[in-house]
Enzyme design. Structure first.
Site, PDB file in Angstrom:
ATOM      1  N   TYR A 108       4.888 -13.555  13.680  1.00  0.00           N
ATOM      2  CA  TYR A 108       3.969 -14.691  13.477  1.00  0.00           C
ATOM      3  C   TYR A 108       2.749 -14.189  12.729  1.00  0.00           C
ATOM      4  O   TYR A 108       2.208 -13.127  13.036  1.00  0.00           O
ATOM      5  CB  TYR A 108       3.540 -15.263  14.834  1.00  0.00           C
ATOM      6  CG  TYR A 108       2.468 -16.322  14.722  1.00  0.00           C
ATOM      7  CD1 TYR A 108       2.795 -17.661  14.609  1.00  0.00           C
ATOM      8  CD2 TYR A 108       1.110 -15.958  14.704  1.00  0.00           C
ATOM      9  CE1 TYR A 108       1.808 -18.631  14.485  1.00  0.00           C
ATOM     10  CE2 TYR A 108       0.120 -16.923  14.579  1.00  0.00           C
ATOM     11  CZ  TYR A 108       0.478 -18.256  14.472  1.00  0.00           C
ATOM     12  OH  TYR A 108      -0.498 -19.212  14.343  1.00  0.00           O
ATOM     13  N   GLU A 196      -0.359 -20.945   8.108  1.00  0.00           N
ATOM     14  CA  GLU A 196       0.413 -20.422   9.233  1.00  0.00           C
ATOM     15  C   GLU A 196       1.859 -20.175   8.822  1.00  0.00           C
ATOM     16  O   GLU A 196       2.506 -21.066   8.266  1.00  0.00           O
ATOM     17  CB  GLU A 196       0.377 -21.419  10.397  1.00  0.00           C
ATOM     18  CG  GLU A 196       1.076 -20.888  11.640  1.00  0.00           C
ATOM     19  CD  GLU A 196       1.081 -21.907  12.772  1.00  0.00           C
ATOM     20  OE1 GLU A 196       1.611 -23.022  12.576  1.00  0.00           O
ATOM     21  OE2 GLU A 196       0.559 -21.587  13.852  1.00  0.00           O
TER      22      GLU A 196
END
Ligand code: ADP
Ligand code: MG
Length: 386
Positions: A108, A196
């Site tokens: 991530y 993101e």
């Protein structure tokens, strides 16, 4: 402003942020063609402005072009419901056809403006593909957070701290650090408020790809990025919010029942709070702004009344630059053209308040005038109960 995944990935490429090969399609025919071009297995991905598509059935693996066609025909036109869309879901109009990555590891990576420190913050985790809010709540030690001084930008040592934190070594660490630096450059130069990548993947043969791309831009900087402004997809936005933006009104649709018309964001927040305190909930946030004129007030009122959830209206104005008589004129004009069948409570103070009250009283329309904020909020709630 938000954009779609496929648009985010197009922009990433210009900054050396690597993404899988892919193309967007509007029809199942096109999807099949693209899958043929790609060769091998592909992933068919619903393009909506919301995450959680995988779990909601909006991401499908296809072994060959025929399967890609089938997956696209299932996804296109479907109402995709995810934890981010709300119960109404979103109708899918485009799909991204992308080569299927041979995933060895899911990570991530994001950069977001941290409003408390006023700095861009890089967040990274080995828990790729998971809901990051859950990672932050349950296993905060697995979330790396590094703030960047925007005046200095990202240093190579900072990018290395991120990738070492992710457990990357040798060649992988070098490639990862380049990826992080490129992403920061993108975030900074493109005036983003959020980038993101979840998941950021490492493939079996050691390459790194952004498999997902969520990008938000700072609206106030859009004038510097005409190409980005053109990517706006109005179909993904609330129709009343789109309408309000045409008149420079700060309007956000909410899920309560009391429509609020207020001048000033602080007063709007306080108004929403006092409605909650009185036992109801706001149907919207609306700041008509300090410099609103009669037309803006009229349009604002019309937009409020176009919302079927509205059961009462609370107008709370502190007359300063926007004088109370101008507001009253706008409201009276709007009420004449809009079919109002819900109670309206008005609280007005400030410049030309007497003149404003006279205009309302002489209009022959049915208003309740409140005495202060608390009393007005209670009157709204009482009117609702009737
Ligand atoms: P969302 O976050 O909206 O669910 P993602 O783009 O993250 O959508 O896709 C969901 C999951 O689908 C990913 O976590 C990944 O496991 C898989 N996936 C997505 N794109 C690809 C791809 N190109 N190749 C292989 N798997 C993929
Ligand atoms: Mg994702």
């Amino acid at each position: 402003m938000n954009i779609h995944e496929y648009q985010g990935k197009e922009l990433f490429k210009k900054y050396g942020v690597t993404v899988p090969r892919g193309k967007v399609a509007d029809t199942a025919d096109e999807a099949e063609e693209i899958a043929k071009e790609m060769g091998g297995a592909v992933v068919v991905k619903a393009q909506i402005h919301a995450g959680g598509r995988g779990k909601g059935g909006g991401v499908k693996l296809a072994k060959d072009p025929a399967e890609a066609r089938k997956a696209a025909s299932e996804i296109l036109g479907m109402t995709l419901v995810t934890h981010q869309t709300g119960p109404g879901g979103r109708v899918v109009k485009k799909v991204l056809i992308e080569e299927a990555s041979d995933i060895a590891n899911e990570l991530y990576l994001s950069i977001v403006l941290d409003r408390s420190s006023g700095r861009p913050t890089i967040m990274a985790s080995t828990e790729g593909g998971m809901d990051i809010e859950e990672v932050a709540a349950k296993t905060p030690e697995k979330l790396i957070k590094i703030q960047i001084d925007p005046a200095l930008g990202i240093w190579p040592s900072t990018a290395r701290r991120v990738v070492y934190g992710l457990g990357l070594e040798g060649e992988q660490a070098a490639e990862g650090a380049k990826f992080v630096s490129n992403l920061y450059k993108f975030y900074d130069e493109m005036d983003c408020s959020l980038v993101e990548i979840n998941p950021l993947v490492q493939t079996a043969d050691g390459r790194m790809f952004a498999l997902d791309a969520k990008v938000n831009f700072d609206d106030n900087a859009l004038y510097r990025h005409k190409d980005v402004a053109e990517m706006r997809d109005i179909g993904e936005e609330d129709p009343l919010e789109v309408e309000a933006s045409k008149y420079n009104l700060n309007y956000i649709k909410l899920d309560g029942e009391v429509a609020c018309m207020v001048n000033g964001a602080g007063l709007a927040m306080a108004t929403m709070d006092i409605i909650m305190l009185a036992g109801s909930s706001p149907a919207n946030f609306l700041d008509v702004g300090g410099g609103a004129n009669k037309d803006m007030v009229e349009n604002a009122f019309r937009i409020l009344m176009d919302d079927d959830d509205v059961k009462a209206v609370f107008i709370n104005i502190f007359g300063g630059i926007l004088r109370c008589d101008v507001l009253a004129e706008g409201v009276v004009e709007a009420v004449k053209t809009v079919n109002v069948n819900v109670p309206i409570v008005i609280r007005m103070e400030g410049t030309n308040v007497e003149k404003g009250r006279d205009i309302l009283e002489n209009s022959g329309l049915d208003f309740t005038v409140g005495n202060g904020m608390a009393d007005s909020a209670e009157k709204v709630v009482a009117a609702l109960k009737r």
